[in-house]
Design a protein around this motif. Sequence first.
Motif, PDB file in Angstrom:
ATOM      1  N   HIS A  46      33.847 -29.559   0.268  1.00 14.38           N
ATOM      2  CA  HIS A  46      34.530 -30.837   0.035  1.00 14.38           C
ATOM      3  C   HIS A  46      33.717 -31.727  -0.901  1.00 14.38           C
ATOM      4  CE1 HIS A  46      37.324 -29.723   3.202  1.00 14.38           C
ATOM      5  NE2 HIS A  46      36.305 -29.510   4.010  1.00 14.38           N
ATOM      6  N   ASP A  47      32.406 -31.760  -0.687  1.00 13.70           N
ATOM      7  CA  ASP A  47      31.540 -32.546  -1.564  1.00 13.70           C
ATOM      8  C   ASP A  47      31.487 -31.955  -2.968  1.00 13.70           C
ATOM      9  OD1 ASP A  47      30.919 -34.496   0.243  1.00 13.70           O
ATOM     10  OD2 ASP A  47      29.012 -33.639   0.852  1.00 13.70           O
ATOM     11  N   GLY A  48      31.493 -30.623  -3.062  1.00 14.90           N
ATOM     12  CA  GLY A  48      31.453 -29.992  -4.374  1.00 14.90           C
ATOM     13  C   GLY A  48      32.672 -30.336  -5.214  1.00 14.90           C
ATOM     14  N   ALA A  49      33.855 -30.312  -4.594  1.00  9.46           N
ATOM     15  CA  ALA A  49      35.074 -30.689  -5.320  1.00  9.46           C
ATOM     16  C   ALA A  49      35.022 -32.152  -5.722  1.00  9.46           C
ATOM     17  CB  ALA A  49      36.297 -30.411  -4.449  1.00  9.46           C
ATOM     18  N   ALA A  50      34.534 -33.007  -4.821  1.00  8.60           N
ATOM     19  CA  ALA A  50      34.430 -34.433  -5.141  1.00  8.60           C
ATOM     20  C   ALA A  50      33.461 -34.669  -6.292  1.00  8.60           C
ATOM     21  CB  ALA A  50      33.979 -35.209  -3.899  1.00  8.60           C
ATOM     22  N   ARG A  51      32.376 -33.928  -6.301  1.00  8.41           N
ATOM     23  CA  ARG A  51      31.370 -34.102  -7.351  1.00  8.41           C
ATOM     24  C   ARG A  51      31.936 -33.701  -8.720  1.00  8.41           C
ATOM     25  NH1 ARG A  51      27.670 -32.358  -4.490  1.00  8.41           N
ATOM     26  NH2 ARG A  51      27.891 -30.145  -4.963  1.00  8.41           N
ATOM     27  N   GLU A  52      32.703 -32.612  -8.772  1.00 13.04           N
ATOM     28  CA  GLU A  52      33.259 -32.180 -10.050  1.00 13.04           C
ATOM     29  C   GLU A  52      34.375 -33.125 -10.512  1.00 13.04           C
ATOM     30  OE1 GLU A  52      34.115 -30.135 -13.534  1.00 13.04           O
ATOM     31  OE2 GLU A  52      32.326 -30.302 -12.269  1.00 13.04           O
ATOM     32  N   LEU A  53      35.194 -33.623  -9.587  1.00 15.73           N
ATOM     33  CA  LEU A  53      36.188 -34.621  -9.964  1.00 15.73           C
ATOM     34  C   LEU A  53      35.513 -35.868 -10.522  1.00 15.73           C
ATOM     35  CD1 LEU A  53      38.772 -34.414  -7.022  1.00 15.73           C
ATOM     36  CD2 LEU A  53      39.185 -33.819  -9.420  1.00 15.73           C
ATOM     37  N   GLU A  54      34.413 -36.275  -9.891  1.00 18.77           N
ATOM     38  CA  GLU A  54      33.664 -37.434 -10.379  1.00 18.77           C
ATOM     39  C   GLU A  54      33.149 -37.190 -11.790  1.00 18.77           C
ATOM     40  OE1 GLU A  54      29.801 -40.170  -9.093  1.00 18.77           O
ATOM     41  OE2 GLU A  54      30.048 -38.161  -8.263  1.00 18.77           O
ATOM     42  N   ARG A  55      32.618 -36.007 -12.046  1.00 17.67           N
ATOM     43  CA  ARG A  55      32.089 -35.708 -13.378  1.00 17.67           C
ATOM     44  C   ARG A  55      33.189 -35.784 -14.431  1.00 17.67           C
ATOM     45  NH1 ARG A  55      31.888 -32.144 -17.165  1.00 17.67           N
ATOM     46  NH2 ARG A  55      33.432 -30.847 -16.105  1.00 17.67           N
ATOM     47  N   ARG A  56      34.349 -35.210 -14.128  1.00 14.56           N
ATOM     48  CA  ARG A  56      35.438 -35.199 -15.098  1.00 14.56           C
ATOM     49  C   ARG A  56      35.994 -36.601 -15.331  1.00 14.56           C
ATOM     50  NH1 ARG A  56      39.065 -29.748 -13.987  1.00 14.56           N
ATOM     51  NH2 ARG A  56      37.328 -28.270 -13.837  1.00 14.56           N
ATOM     52  N   LEU A  57      36.156 -37.362 -14.267  1.00 19.46           N
ATOM     53  CA  LEU A  57      36.682 -38.718 -14.427  1.00 19.46           C
ATOM     54  C   LEU A  57      35.700 -39.599 -15.190  1.00 19.46           C
ATOM     55  CD1 LEU A  57      38.223 -39.168 -10.876  1.00 19.46           C
ATOM     56  CD2 LEU A  57      39.509 -39.188 -13.020  1.00 19.46           C
ATOM     57  N   THR A  58      34.420 -39.463 -14.908  1.00 26.44           N
ATOM     58  CA  THR A  58      33.407 -40.243 -15.616  1.00 26.44           C
ATOM     59  C   THR A  58      33.416 -39.896 -17.101  1.00 26.44           C
ATOM     60  OG1 THR A  58      32.040 -40.338 -13.618  1.00 26.44           O
ATOM     61  CG2 THR A  58      30.964 -40.819 -15.708  1.00 26.44           C
ATOM     62  N   ALA A  59      33.567 -38.605 -17.422  1.00 25.67           N
ATOM     63  CA  ALA A  59      33.637 -38.194 -18.823  1.00 25.67           C
ATOM     64  C   ALA A  59      34.859 -38.783 -19.520  1.00 25.67           C
ATOM     65  CB  ALA A  59      33.659 -36.670 -18.917  1.00 25.67           C
ATOM     66  N   ALA A  60      35.911 -39.063 -18.757  1.00 30.74           N
ATOM     67  CA  ALA A  60      37.121 -39.658 -19.321  1.00 30.74           C
ATOM     68  C   ALA A  60      37.042 -41.182 -19.391  1.00 30.74           C
ATOM     69  CB  ALA A  60      38.341 -39.249 -18.505  1.00 30.74           C
ATOM     70  N   GLY A  61      35.888 -41.764 -19.044  1.00 33.14           N
ATOM     71  CA  GLY A  61      35.716 -43.213 -19.139  1.00 33.14           C
ATOM     72  C   GLY A  61      36.105 -43.985 -17.907  1.00 33.14           C
ATOM     73  N   VAL A  62      36.297 -43.298 -16.792  1.00 33.44           N
ATOM     74  CA  VAL A  62      36.696 -43.957 -15.545  1.00 33.44           C
ATOM     75  C   VAL A  62      35.457 -44.182 -14.680  1.00 33.44           C
ATOM     76  CG1 VAL A  62      38.098 -43.767 -13.453  1.00 33.44           C
ATOM     77  CG2 VAL A  62      38.971 -42.883 -15.621  1.00 33.44           C
ATOM     78  N   THR A  63      35.348 -45.368 -14.108  1.00 35.33           N
ATOM     79  CA  THR A  63      34.266 -45.663 -13.164  1.00 35.33           C
ATOM     80  C   THR A  63      34.608 -45.033 -11.817  1.00 35.33           C
ATOM     81  OG1 THR A  63      33.794 -47.748 -14.274  1.00 35.33           O
ATOM     82  CG2 THR A  63      32.940 -47.483 -12.044  1.00 35.33           C
ATOM     83  N   VAL A  64      33.657 -44.348 -11.212  1.00 37.01           N
ATOM     84  CA  VAL A  64      33.905 -43.617  -9.970  1.00 37.01           C
ATOM     85  C   VAL A  64      32.894 -44.034  -8.910  1.00 37.01           C
ATOM     86  CG1 VAL A  64      34.062 -41.347  -8.891  1.00 37.01           C
ATOM     87  CG2 VAL A  64      34.835 -41.646 -11.247  1.00 37.01           C
ATOM     88  N   ASP A  65      33.395 -44.299  -7.710  1.00 32.21           N
ATOM     89  CA  ASP A  65      32.559 -44.493  -6.528  1.00 32.21           C
ATOM     90  C   ASP A  65      32.883 -43.372  -5.545  1.00 32.21           C
ATOM     91  OD1 ASP A  65      31.373 -46.913  -7.389  1.00 32.21           O
ATOM     92  OD2 ASP A  65      33.167 -48.005  -6.784  1.00 32.21           O
ATOM     93  N   ARG A  66      31.853 -42.854  -4.874  1.00 31.11           N
ATOM     94  CA  ARG A  66      32.070 -41.811  -3.879  1.00 31.11           C
ATOM     95  C   ARG A  66      31.581 -42.268  -2.515  1.00 31.11           C
ATOM     96  NH1 ARG A  66      29.137 -36.665  -5.487  1.00 31.11           N
ATOM     97  NH2 ARG A  66      29.690 -36.150  -3.354  1.00 31.11           N
ATOM     98  N   TYR A  67      32.356 -41.919  -1.491  1.00 33.08           N
ATOM     99  CA  TYR A  67      31.997 -42.259  -0.126  1.00 33.08           C
ATOM    100  C   TYR A  67      32.117 -41.027   0.755  1.00 33.08           C
ATOM    101  CZ  TYR A  67      32.390 -47.124  -1.602  1.00 33.08           C
ATOM    102  OH  TYR A  67      32.229 -48.315  -2.265  1.00 33.08           O
ATOM    103  N   ASP A  68      31.319 -41.005   1.790  1.00 26.43           N
ATOM    104  CA  ASP A  68      31.376 -39.949   2.796  1.00 26.43           C
ATOM    105  C   ASP A  68      32.093 -40.530   4.016  1.00 26.43           C
ATOM    106  OD1 ASP A  68      30.870 -38.098   4.840  1.00 26.43           O
ATOM    107  OD2 ASP A  68      28.973 -37.500   3.951  1.00 26.43           O
ATOM    108  N   LEU A  69      33.203 -39.908   4.405  1.00 25.85           N
ATOM    109  CA  LEU A  69      33.957 -40.412   5.554  1.00 25.85           C
ATOM    110  C   LEU A  69      33.089 -40.480   6.805  1.00 25.85           C
ATOM    111  CD1 LEU A  69      36.696 -41.205   6.866  1.00 25.85           C
ATOM    112  CD2 LEU A  69      37.015 -38.774   7.367  1.00 25.85           C
ATOM    113  N   LEU A  70      32.174 -39.525   6.959  1.00 24.43           N
ATOM    114  CA  LEU A  70      31.333 -39.510   8.165  1.00 24.43           C
ATOM    115  C   LEU A  70      30.444 -40.740   8.236  1.00 24.43           C
ATOM    116  CD1 LEU A  70      30.304 -35.746   8.353  1.00 24.43           C
ATOM    117  CD2 LEU A  70      32.369 -36.891   9.182  1.00 24.43           C
ATOM    118  N   ASP A  71      30.074 -41.307   7.079  1.00 21.55           N
ATOM    119  CA  ASP A  71      29.275 -42.528   7.067  1.00 21.55           C
ATOM    120  C   ASP A  71      30.096 -43.748   7.475  1.00 21.55           C
ATOM    121  OD1 ASP A  71      27.060 -41.141   6.233  1.00 21.55           O
ATOM    122  OD2 ASP A  71      27.361 -41.572   4.108  1.00 21.55           O
TER     123      ASP A  71
END
Length: 487
Positions: A46-71
């Motif tokens: 789940h984290d791996g997919a989130a990390r790659e989505l973050e990389r792609r969105l950031t490359a497209a100029g989108v600001t990304v924040d990530r959170y862990d539901l367990l936190d």
Amino acid sequence: MPHLGSTVHLRALAAAALRPRPARAPRPVTPAERVVIVSASIGAGHDGAARELERRLTAAGVTVDRYDLLDLLPARLGRAVRDGYHRMLVRAPWIYQRVYTSTERAGGGGPLARALLRTAENRMRAALPADTGAVVSTYPGASRVLGRLRLAGRLDVPVFTYLTDFSVHPLWVAEGVDVHLAAHAVPAAQARALGARDVRVGGPVADPRFRPADPERRRAARARFGLPEDAPLALLVAGSWGVGPVRQVALELRDCGAAVPVVVCGRNEALAGQLRADGIEHVHGWVDDMPGLMHAADVLVQNAGGLTSLEAFAAGLPVASYRCIPGHGLTNAAALDQAGVAAWIRDPAELKDVLGDLIDGPRGLLQREAGRALFAAAGAGPADEIARACRTTGRLPVPLGLDRPPSPPADPDVRTPGMAPARRGTRQAVRRLAASGAVACVLWAGAVGTAVATTGSGSGVIHAIGHTLDLDDDAHPGGPHQEDHHS
């Protein structure tokens, strides 16, 4: 020429003052370009997919924040959930199979799961920045929380669920989620059958380092990992926790003679020690250069069907599912087999022949083509869908249930007849504490029950109870917590 203060000059100033000024063009409304991704540190998929989505969105100029539901769960319940799940998979997988099957029949989680997820709703809503344009979930529990916020009218931006599995459990399809993104038509069809309204096939997400290797890269990778130069290699993976009958499979791979086993144990150091004692020559713990190891291998043998399978498809590596873990491992194997992208070996007697066909035969060629076809739409993918919605000034259609006026949120400063604000706030706090305590007790009892059921001695039971209650120890079976999450 009129001079300053002359009659002509004064008349010109008066005319200019009385002349209507042209209306200013309204400032263009800048759509929000911030995406929040919510994952969960349960395993690494789940984290791996989130990390790659973050990389792609950031490359497209989108600001990304990530959170862990367990936190976002109160009283450190997230850690209890993660550790309980890990113990169940390792010590009592038959319990996990029963839980998975029962929730599959029931169409979702029970009252305990719902109560646990409700405790995260306020924290989730408070964590979202004001300029958020879209929210993405890569974990079923996060989809449930976000969907409830949408239905309650507390979240007015689109919510996406990225399906990290090839098989779709009912927990993945949460009411209130706007769009479900699938890697293939098979999981997309399963999501629609479970009631998802808007399902889009956007392909898988995998780190760009996972790509087919030429002969020179293959030789370099084998040399770097100290692997045989010419022998066929079967890369055996079992997730970041190294769960399942990995030891048995490694011995079967070695004894059948189809390929030399190369085993990745993740963070399971005990498993790595056992394999080395068994004489398995190529054993690795946690591997940072997984693309390089895939470049060196001829076939991937896996038991869960998660992100590693998608990475193997991107690397041009044929995949076999064998001796899968209960629950999602079995359903993913069936879905991958149905899609024609991975072979499901159900009979140990077929292991040698199937692996040989995947390494050198026509079946391997067909699977490589099918795997690469998942990534054929260059430039299109789930990240593009998310970025497009984030940048669109008009929001997505309101989910079913939001067409009615939402109930007003509770405001502790608003006086309720017969109750002072302070007293009302105190009662709410007591109720929340009681709910969290009840959930914690049940989770603790479940974790201890699993340990008791699978521990043979009284000292083992005492150790299990003490380990479960030790909430100050920062270590957990999944390894160090991801540092790039926001809490």
